[in-house]
Structures are given as C-alpha cells and as structure tokens.
Design a protein around this motif. Sequence first.
Motif, PDB file in Angstrom:
ATOM      1  N   UNK A 460      22.531  61.050  22.745  1.00 36.42           N
ATOM      2  CA  UNK A 460      22.288  62.309  23.449  1.00 36.42           C
ATOM      3  C   UNK A 460      23.092  63.420  22.775  1.00 36.42           C
ATOM      4  N   UNK A 461      22.565  64.643  22.830  1.00 36.99           N
ATOM      5  CA  UNK A 461      23.352  65.812  22.457  1.00 36.99           C
ATOM      6  C   UNK A 461      24.147  66.234  23.695  1.00 36.99           C
ATOM      7  N   UNK A 462      25.439  66.518  23.524  1.00 34.61           N
ATOM      8  CA  UNK A 462      26.294  66.873  24.660  1.00 34.61           C
ATOM      9  C   UNK A 462      26.610  68.364  24.660  1.00 34.61           C
ATOM     10  N   UNK A 463      26.510  68.963  25.831  1.00 32.86           N
ATOM     11  CA  UNK A 463      26.890  70.364  25.989  1.00 32.86           C
ATOM     12  C   UNK A 463      28.049  70.441  26.978  1.00 32.86           C
ATOM     13  N   UNK A 464      29.072  71.198  26.625  1.00 29.47           N
ATOM     14  CA  UNK A 464      30.252  71.332  27.477  1.00 29.47           C
ATOM     15  C   UNK A 464      29.962  72.152  28.718  1.00 29.47           C
ATOM     16  N   UNK A 465      30.898  72.107  29.626  1.00 32.41           N
ATOM     17  CA  UNK A 465      30.750  72.832  30.885  1.00 32.41           C
ATOM     18  C   UNK A 465      32.054  73.560  31.187  1.00 32.41           C
ATOM     19  N   UNK A 466      32.078  74.898  30.958  1.00 33.14           N
ATOM     20  CA  UNK A 466      33.344  75.627  31.119  1.00 33.14           C
ATOM     21  C   UNK A 466      33.732  75.855  32.580  1.00 33.14           C
ATOM     22  N   UNK A 467      32.820  75.520  33.482  1.00 32.50           N
ATOM     23  CA  UNK A 467      33.090  75.833  34.894  1.00 32.50           C
ATOM     24  C   UNK A 467      33.600  74.642  35.694  1.00 32.50           C
ATOM     25  N   UNK A 468      34.007  73.595  34.988  1.00 39.38           N
ATOM     26  CA  UNK A 468      34.484  72.410  35.712  1.00 39.38           C
ATOM     27  C   UNK A 468      35.874  72.655  36.295  1.00 39.38           C
ATOM     28  N   UNK A 469      36.166  71.856  37.319  1.00 44.45           N
ATOM     29  CA  UNK A 469      37.494  71.909  37.932  1.00 44.45           C
ATOM     30  C   UNK A 469      38.409  70.921  37.214  1.00 44.45           C
ATOM     31  N   UNK A 470      39.661  70.896  37.657  1.00 43.10           N
ATOM     32  CA  UNK A 470      40.611  69.939  37.098  1.00 43.10           C
ATOM     33  C   UNK A 470      40.177  68.522  37.452  1.00 43.10           C
ATOM     34  N   UNK A 471      40.535  67.581  36.617  1.00 43.33           N
ATOM     35  CA  UNK A 471      40.352  66.176  36.964  1.00 43.33           C
ATOM     36  C   UNK A 471      41.645  65.721  37.615  1.00 43.33           C
ATOM     37  N   UNK A 472      41.561  65.028  38.754  1.00 45.71           N
ATOM     38  CA  UNK A 472      42.761  64.659  39.501  1.00 45.71           C
ATOM     39  C   UNK A 472      42.838  63.144  39.657  1.00 45.71           C
ATOM     40  N   UNK A 473      44.003  62.596  39.395  1.00 44.08           N
ATOM     41  CA  UNK A 473      44.140  61.142  39.406  1.00 44.08           C
ATOM     42  C   UNK A 473      45.243  60.695  40.345  1.00 44.08           C
ATOM     43  N   UNK A 474      44.911  59.725  41.187  1.00 46.56           N
ATOM     44  CA  UNK A 474      45.902  59.084  42.041  1.00 46.56           C
ATOM     45  C   UNK A 474      46.048  57.663  41.521  1.00 46.56           C
ATOM     46  N   UNK A 475      47.274  57.241  41.276  1.00 44.66           N
ATOM     47  CA  UNK A 475      47.442  55.899  40.698  1.00 44.66           C
ATOM     48  C   UNK A 475      48.416  55.056  41.496  1.00 44.66           C
ATOM     49  N   UNK A 476      48.161  53.772  41.494  1.00 46.47           N
ATOM     50  CA  UNK A 476      49.068  52.800  42.095  1.00 46.47           C
ATOM     51  C   UNK A 476      49.365  51.782  41.012  1.00 46.47           C
ATOM     52  N   UNK A 477      50.612  51.371  40.886  1.00 44.91           N
ATOM     53  CA  UNK A 477      50.893  50.362  39.875  1.00 44.91           C
ATOM     54  C   UNK A 477      51.911  49.369  40.380  1.00 44.91           C
ATOM     55  N   UNK A 478      51.827  48.180  39.841  1.00 42.65           N
ATOM     56  CA  UNK A 478      52.765  47.146  40.237  1.00 42.65           C
ATOM     57  C   UNK A 478      53.067  46.254  39.042  1.00 42.65           C
ATOM     58  N   UNK A 479      54.282  45.756  38.996  1.00 37.00           N
ATOM     59  CA  UNK A 479      54.685  44.871  37.908  1.00 37.00           C
ATOM     60  C   UNK A 479      55.612  43.814  38.481  1.00 37.00           C
ATOM     61  N   UNK A 480      55.475  42.601  38.008  1.00 35.73           N
ATOM     62  CA  UNK A 480      56.445  41.580  38.388  1.00 35.73           C
ATOM     63  C   UNK A 480      56.704  40.707  37.172  1.00 35.73           C
TER      64      UNK A 480
END
Length: 666
Positions: A460-480
């Motif tokens: 596909x040919x891709x066209x950008x979008x200047x009117x997008x909002x921020x991308x927001x990420x919520x993360x959970x992490x665990x290590x043992x």
Amino acid sequence: MTPQFSGVLLCLCFPLITKAQQDATHHHDSIPHAQLENIIVIAQQHLSNKKTKVLSSLDGYLENNNAVNMIKRGAYAWEPLLNGMATERSVITIDGMRIFGACTDKMDPVTSYVEITNLSKADIHSGQSGAANGATVAGSIDLVRKIPGFSDRGFNGSVFTGLETSNMQKIASTSLQYASGRFYTDVDFTYRDANNYKAGGGEEILYSQFTKYNISGIAGIKMNEHQQLSASVIYDNATDVGYPALPMDVSLARAFIGSAAYQYHHVSPFIENWETKFYYNTVTHIMDDSKRPEVPIRMDMPGWAKTGGFYSKLSGAEGKHNWLANLSGYYNTSLAEMTMFSNNPAEKDMFMLTWPDVHSFYSGIFIEDNIAINNNWSTVFTLGAGINNNTVKDEQGLESLKIFYPQMQKSNTRLLNNISAKVNYRKQQWMLGAGIGYGERAPAVSEAYGYYLFNSFDRFDYIGNPEMKKERSLELNTVSSFTSKKFSIKAQADLFRISGYIIGKPNPGFSPMTIGANGVKVYEQLSQAMIFNASLSATCQLTKAFLLSGKTVYRAGRSGALRLPLIQPLSYGTTLQYQLKQFTAEASMEGALDQTRYSAAFGETPAKAYTVFNISASQQLNLHNHKLTIKAGIENLLDKYYSTFADWNRIPRMGRNIFINVIYGF
Ligand SMILES: [Cu+2]
C-alpha cells in the motif's frame, strides 16, 4: 535490583569506570547475572563479552536480547523492534544523542550507523524507565561509546579480521588507544564487504550484498581532579547495499555523528556527577533501483536528516536516595524526495516531497529517584515532561498535504508527559518486582507528514495524518528472579495498553501512486491496542566446565479482533557452553513455533516453525604481552531453508555459514 536501578548505578559508577579499564572489567563482573540481560556487552576484548562471533554486526548483538526483535529486509541494517513495537515507539540513542534515519522506508535505523568497534555496550530499558532521553512508549536502547579512560596504560590496540562463507563477508578492523593520567584517545576503523548470501539449500539471494566502512575517534582531557572534557566523532559510510525484500537498494547511506561533552564529578556532597553534552549529526540516504533489471518505473529517492541537540545530566546520592535528573533537547530536520522518471520521453517526470522538510523540536526534563527503603524493599519513581513541535517548512509539501487535510496547521505543538513507579522486594536469592507506568508520544514524521510512502509488505502507499492526537500508553510490568551460584532463573512480563494506537488503514477513496500497489492507507488511530510480552530465561552451571542456558519468549498484540503485524510467535533457544582455561566451545539451538496469529490485514503471511543449530569454538593464546584469539563456528549447521516472522516479505534467512574471527591485541 531493577533495570532502572542498575542503570543509575552504572551512571554513578561511570567516573569509576573511566578511571581504568581493569577496574571497569572488575566492576562489570560484579553486576549480578540477572541484571546483565538488560546490558549487552559489545566491547570485543571485554571479559563479559561471551559472544563467540565477536565480529558480528551490532544487529547480531542486539538480537540476543529477549526484549528485541530485528526486522530483516536483507543482510544489512536490520530494524530493531523493542517489546514488539516499531522504531517510532522507542528512543534509540548513541551515548544519549538523538539521531534520526533519513529513509522513508526504514532502511537505515540508527543502529546501522555505528559499528561494534565504536561501542562498549548497549543499555536497554523497557517502557517508561527508558524515557530519560525522550518521549517513548516501548522503551529505549542507548548505545554506549567505548572510552579508554584515564590510566597509565600508554599505547595499546587490536587488529581484528573476520571471514564468513555464506556471503563471503570480509571484515577488517583496527582499534588504537592511548591513555595517560591526563589524556586518552581511541581511534578505530572497521571495514565490511559482503556478496549475496545463500539461503539453506544454496539458493543465492540476489541484492543482499553490502559494503561499509566506519571511522571513529574519541578523546578526553582531564582539566583537574574532578573535571574533564571529551569529544567524539563517528563517520559511517555504506555503499552498494542490497535489500532483497524491497524493490529498491541503497547506493549510499552516510552518517556523521559528532559531540563534545563536559563532565564534573563530586560537584557537591549531594551531586555526584554532572555531564553536559552538545551534539550534531547528519544522515544522507540515497535509494537506488538502477541495478534492478525490471521495474515498472525508475525512481530516485534521496533523503536527509540533520539533528542537533544537547543534554545536561545530574546524578547523586543522599541517604536512601539515588537520583538522576536529565534536561535534554534536540532540533531535527527531515527531508525526502521522490522523482519518478517517465518511460515515455514525451511525458514529464514526476517529482514530490515524501517528507516535506519537517522540522521537529523536542525539549524535556526527566527525573528518577531510587529509594532503598530497607534491606528488602526498594522503589523507583520516574517523572518526565517534554514539549514537542513539528513544522512543515516546505510550502509545496504543505500544499500537497492540504489536498487531504484542508484544515491542517503548518505547525503542531504537543506536551508529552511520562510517569512510572516500581517496587522491588528481595530476600536472599529471590527478587520480585512490579511496576506501572504511563507515557505519551507524538506521531513520527512519516506517520504525520509522509506522502505516498510505499510499503512493500502490504503493498500500500501510505499517507501521513497531521491531525492525529498523541499516542498514550499505560504499562504494567513484573519481574521475578532466583539467583544462586549454580542456578538462576528469571521471568519477566509486561503489558502495554496503548490508546490512540497509530496505524495505517485502507482508504478506498484514494488511488495509489506506485504502479501495482494494492491501494492507499492513511494513518489513523485505533481507540486501543494491547501488547503483551513475556520471557523466561535460566542458566545452570552443570559442572565446573559446562554451562547450560535456555530462554523462551512470547508476545501477543491485538486491537479488538485486529491482529497487530510483526509480533513474535513463541520462540526458544538453548545453549551449552564448555570452558577449560582459554578454550571455549559452544553448541546452540534456536527456533520458533508456527506463527498462527499473523496479521493478514497487513499483508502478513504465516511463518513456519523452524529449528536451527549452531556450533562454535574459541581459543586464546598469550604471546608475551600480546593476546591472540581465534574464534570459529558454523551457523545453521544443517543448512536449513527457513524464514521467520521478522523477515520482511518472508525472504529466507542465511543457510549454512562458516565464520572465523581472529583478534590480535597488543
Ligand atoms: Cu531507503
């Protein structure tokens, strides 16, 4: 200890490391094994560098980390995916410096402009713990320069040569160092030249050749007991790089990366270290289809990226607190163009700006505090905020985008925030940790302003979008983890819930520019996407000489019923190492299960299950004060023909490859 904590510890110990290389070696070795997994040691003669093929590319080193996948479009310049996310979602820096590639098709990730001789290690942070150098969702990879440090070692150096049979890759490299109590310098040179490689069974993969050289220099001067100045340059030049998975190759990919830094130790009892750096880098990328016999239309696609920036980092300790503060900023310009040469001389050639001279500015502050509550409990807090601006400077480019977005603004400013908290509990050999984080990122240049960028994966040919909002990420992490003298095991999992997930979606109303394309996709935002990563790794010292290690990695990514592309299926690997004095030998196996959850909507086809085997051995010889190391091995021993989820357009991987690395240190 969490990755953040070890990161800060390393920052704090930085002045100590620079004091003397021997000290540094000792220091690294004292880091418990579980933490080393987030630090990839690259320095060729470092004791902690256990890699047999020491002269493998930087990509080869990064690929071994559980959090990293390398997307391959050929044998060169693989794209690092962190936690299953593409490079727009991570921050990749060289010694804290921001650098941006100049290719609209991701043929030149930042990692392709440095060589292993430039670096001592790669520092990997997952999620918001990696926000120190800029706004991120997936995390960060910082490539740390090799520094001889102030010592009385005088002159020393090494010569490396290597040969690989599958693509007849020839590697030649030298590294020269001088260190005194007041001055140090390191100059190195690396050259690689490769022909087409052969897949399992002997099929030649056309357009997979490359040639590159890299020159770098670093020097430091001690002004007094606590203050020092340093300067660093890297010049990287690749020519005739083939991309078998893409319709175009690269005739030139060149980067100049320069910086100057000032460091002040023991500023006050509270401030341990203060480092300020100014940097500038420029990247030139020229795409080329002149070697391809049949193309529907000849194209010229050059791109340029220039970035200047700074950071000023403070760190220190006070009672139970270990803290870090970083103020950083950069200014980047990205310009790319495309000329389509008409097959009919009577018709005019078509010219357009694929990146319309986009100027991006970012400045942010990041603070981190590690609190050792008592012997068992510790916490890490991070907090950051930044301002991001993008401006389209080219009027013609702006007018072209306004065809799709009549209301679009020339300039767009966004505030980007991040915050995270982590708690760790350790008792004897056990460690348990859990964390939560939130971060935001602005759309990347291609996502916001890209103009008819052809993606050969979904065609596909891709066209950008200047009117997008921020991308927001919520993360959970665990290590043992559990670590004992003979046995260690570590389990890690993280979950990212991303709102406003940026991805291209088909728009049947537009017609493509590229001949033979399936259509046009426009960047849009999915209300929500989930990415899950889990890994389990273990090592077991069977006998004094035998060490067995194994790992397994799993990822999942979807948005409702839509599967995200390029998500690793369940993969595994195991290695048996043997060491007797200066001799080591190793047998390893790696593989993946069938990729059943592929994303057909993004042109993905399933990758079959595979298992490959490798063997290698190395011997070190001491000749007076000099060291000669010979390492050799066979990769893909059974010459299996295979392709993985990470191979763009399912181009097959390299077949049986015999390599030999010779390192002479003086
Ligand atoms: Cu390119």
